[in-house]
Write a protein that holds these residues in place. Structure first.
Motif: not given
Length: 272
Positions: A144, A163, A167, A171
């Motif tokens: 990612r 997204d 998400d 991240t």
């Protein structure tokens, strides 16, 4: 080339794997068998970490190249690089599983009258770890990062397609470092002069401070609250992966700060 790099790393990994079984078998021939097996496993894992660090560095380098290619609108080459990164991350996953298998077999070893087949034990443990669901979430995180870096070339501040809020949160919070500050000095890990990590519990400290702590507290546990890891001078080291992970954390912090500046600027413009 990328394919040659992957092949070289895979060959090295397989050689280390076979060598690991031999080293562990050799360790059983002396006194203090279980302890010697565990010490041998720490050496093997440390060696494997060097391979993992090389792969991480290669992925970072390929990400930077992809960003430059995206700026030049060379989409096909960017896609080729992404495919190569995916192959490297599969190899990275296997290396991690092998390290975990070595540690698991070593920690669970008990001397027996029969000769132990370490190769079979390692292979069985590796297969079990690899089959576990979501066994390497960090691979998703690294992939990612690659895609996000490329996306931000032309779409900075915009969410990537598909997204959602979860998400983005995942991240921003995923990190291989277990602690963000040294439990003794209070310094952020990214600002430590000589960072070291316990081979036992994997927590990170300032070298001079933790060694002083160990000298004054024989048989001490890790100073992180709730951690029962045992501290020893020769098992608090700066392993190959630690410097890579800290540098990645510095880079992520810089990116996060830039994103906040862009967001604040956008809000100010909208208010005007």
């Amino acid at each position: 080339s990328d394919s040659q790099f992957s092949l070289q790393k895979q060959t090295l990994e397989e050689e280390n794997w076979s060598e690991g079984a031999i080293i562990m078998e050799t360790a059983t021939s002396s006194d203090g068998v279980a302890g010697r097996i565990r010490n041998a496993s720490l050496v093997l894992v440390s060696d494997n970490n060097s391979t993992l660090a090389d792969i991480r560095k290669a992925v970072t380098m390929m990400k930077n190249i992809a960003v430059q290619l995206e700026k030049e609108n060379q989409t096909d080459k960017v896609k080729d690089l992404e495919n190569s990164v995916a192959e490297l991350l599969n190899l990275y996953s296997d290396c991690n599983h092998r390290s975990s298998a070595i540690q698991s077999v070593a920690n669970g070893y008990q001397p027996r009258e029969q000769l132990t087949d370490f190769q079979k034990l390692l292979d069985d443990e590796f297969t079990k770890l690899k089959a576990a669901p979501s066994s390497m979430p960090q691979n998703d995180h690294l992939m990612r990062q690659f895609r996000e870096a490329v996306w931000n070339v032309h779409h900075a501040g915009e969410p990537m397609p598909g997204d959602d809020e979860e998400d983005i949160v995942m991240t921003s919070t995923q990190c291989p470092l277990l602690n963000m500050t040294c439990p003794l000095s209070g310094k952020p890990v990214t600002e430590l002069t000589e960072p070291v990590r316990s081979m036992d519990c994997r927590h990170v400290y300032e070298k001079a401070v933790i060694l002083h702590y160990i000298v004054n507290n024989p048989n001490a546990n890790c100073p992180v609250a709730g951690c029962r890891g045992k501290l020893q001078n020769n098992k608090v080291i700066c392993d190959a992966m630690l410097t890579v992970e800290i540098e990645e954390m510095r880079s992520l912090n810089k990116q996060s700060n830039r994103a906040e500046v862009i967001e604040d600027f956008t809000e100010d413009v909208n208010e005007d």
